[in-house]
Design an enzyme around this catalytic site. Structure first.
Site, PDB file in Angstrom:
ATOM      1  N   ASP A   7      -4.141   4.679   2.900  1.00 42.42           N
ATOM      2  CA  ASP A   7      -3.552   5.989   3.491  1.00 42.42           C
ATOM      3  C   ASP A   7      -3.756   7.131   4.020  1.00 42.42           C
ATOM      4  O   ASP A   7      -5.280   7.177   4.295  1.00 42.42           O
ATOM      5  CB  ASP A   7      -3.215   6.610   1.539  1.00 42.42           C
ATOM      6  CG  ASP A   7      -1.123   6.976   2.613  1.00 42.42           C
ATOM      7  OD1 ASP A   7      -0.703   6.964   3.031  1.00 42.42           O
ATOM      8  OD2 ASP A   7      -2.402   8.312   1.608  1.00 42.42           O
ATOM      9  N   CYS A  70       1.148   3.226   3.015  1.00 38.23           N
ATOM     10  CA  CYS A  70       1.501   4.549   3.413  1.00 38.23           C
ATOM     11  C   CYS A  70       2.419   3.673   4.172  1.00 38.23           C
ATOM     12  O   CYS A  70       2.487   3.355   5.385  1.00 38.23           O
ATOM     13  CB  CYS A  70       0.704   4.458   4.730  1.00 38.23           C
ATOM     14  SG  CYS A  70       1.112   5.726   5.694  1.00 38.23           S
ATOM     15  N   CYS A 206       7.621   7.645   1.263  1.00 35.37           N
ATOM     16  CA  CYS A 206       6.552   8.704   1.177  1.00 35.37           C
ATOM     17  C   CYS A 206       5.512   8.139   0.355  1.00 35.37           C
ATOM     18  O   CYS A 206       6.138   9.076  -0.129  1.00 35.37           O
ATOM     19  CB  CYS A 206       6.374   9.933   2.302  1.00 35.37           C
ATOM     20  SG  CYS A 206       4.712  10.413   2.156  1.00 35.37           S
TER      21      CYS A 206
END
Length: 283
Positions: A7, A70, A206
């Protein structure tokens, strides 16, 4: 082998924690690209280059399978890396190697349909729409991946994506709760105004946002269901590993946390979410 989790920062810990719960014996290496976070405001080429570099680092650490925890990297970089970069990596390493994202399992969970399914386009009038709000970074919102892919599968789901330009960075920096509450309330009010009513469901598009999912629940209409990316990703990975026995996730329960940023303990928000002190080593 270990499973790599990548991420731009601490947001992917939301997915990582669920994977650790689902596969407690597996070996995991988590890499946070905190030197370059957040990705949401970067160009497509930057996102591709940074994601490739993160995957290379995890391959070097002994991971054969990497999960992009991500949304921005999954939306912008994943397909390109799978098509143009990974074939050469596999040839060079001489063993199974893959990178998976989190958007496919999220859309499967949101639609209740497998990724391969595409609805027949009949043009029939939809009597009742299921209104789905997606809170996302600007790059993910600009990709329109959620609108496009959900519409392919369900004509009765209307998707409204709300870009949240500063929110991931605020969470990454450990902003005070009052600041986060005000930001989330503003985004919920904005998407509600655009829809004309409260959404029926929401996706926190997110992985940083999962860390403050309670703040979103408080701002949304009471009882609004959330489509949880960590749960969807964990179940999708379990199915993938069952289909692909050549990927062995290890069995020693090894946990490694790496960062391209400043190594050491994370801030209170990250530690409160993880449930224990969390120390990152230099990548």
């Amino acid at each position: 082998m270990a499973i790599g989790v990548f991420d731009s920062g601490i947001g992917g810990l939301s997915v990582h924690r669920r994977l650790v719960e689902r596969f407690p014996q597996a070996d995991f290496v988590y890499l946070a690209d905190q030197a370059n976070t957040p990705y949401g405001g970067r160009s497509g080429e930057e996102i591709v280059d940074l994601t490739r570099a993160g995957c290379e680092r995890l391959f070097a650490e002994g991971c054969d399978l990497v999960i992009l925890a991500c949304n921005t990297a999954s939306a912008i970089a994943l397909r390109r890396l799978q098509q143009t970069w990974l074939p050469g990596v596999r040839d060079g390493r001489g063993r199974p190697t893959n990178v998976l994202g989190i958007i496919v399992p999220t859309i499967e969970a949101a639609t209740g349909l497998p990724w391969e399914h595409e609805a027949e386009r009949r043009g029939d009038k939809v009597e009742k729409l299921d209104v789905l709000a997606v809170f996302a970074t600007p790059a993910t919102a600009a990709s329109r991946v959620y609108e496009i892919e959900i519409d392919k599968r369900r004509q009765d789901v209307a998707v409204f994506v709300e870009p949240c330009p500063e929110l991931a960075g605020q969470i990454e920096a450990g902003a005070p709760r009052a600041v986060l509450e005000a930001a989330v309330a503003g985004h919920v009010a904005n998407v509600t105004r655009r829809i004309g009513r409260a959404p029926d469901r929401a996706i926190l598009g997110c992985t940083h946002y999962e860390i403050i999912s309670d703040v979103f629940r408080a701002a949304l209409k009471p009882g609004t269901p959330l489509v949880h990316q960590p749960d969807a990703t964990a179940e999708a990975l379990a199915a993938y590993l069952e289909r692909r026995p050549e990927y062995q996730p290890g069995d020693s329960g090894r946990r490694v946390f790496l960062t391209t940023g400043a190594p050491g303990l994370q801030h209170d928000l990250a530690e409160a979410f993880w449930g224990a002190p969390l120390r990152f080593d230099p990548a």
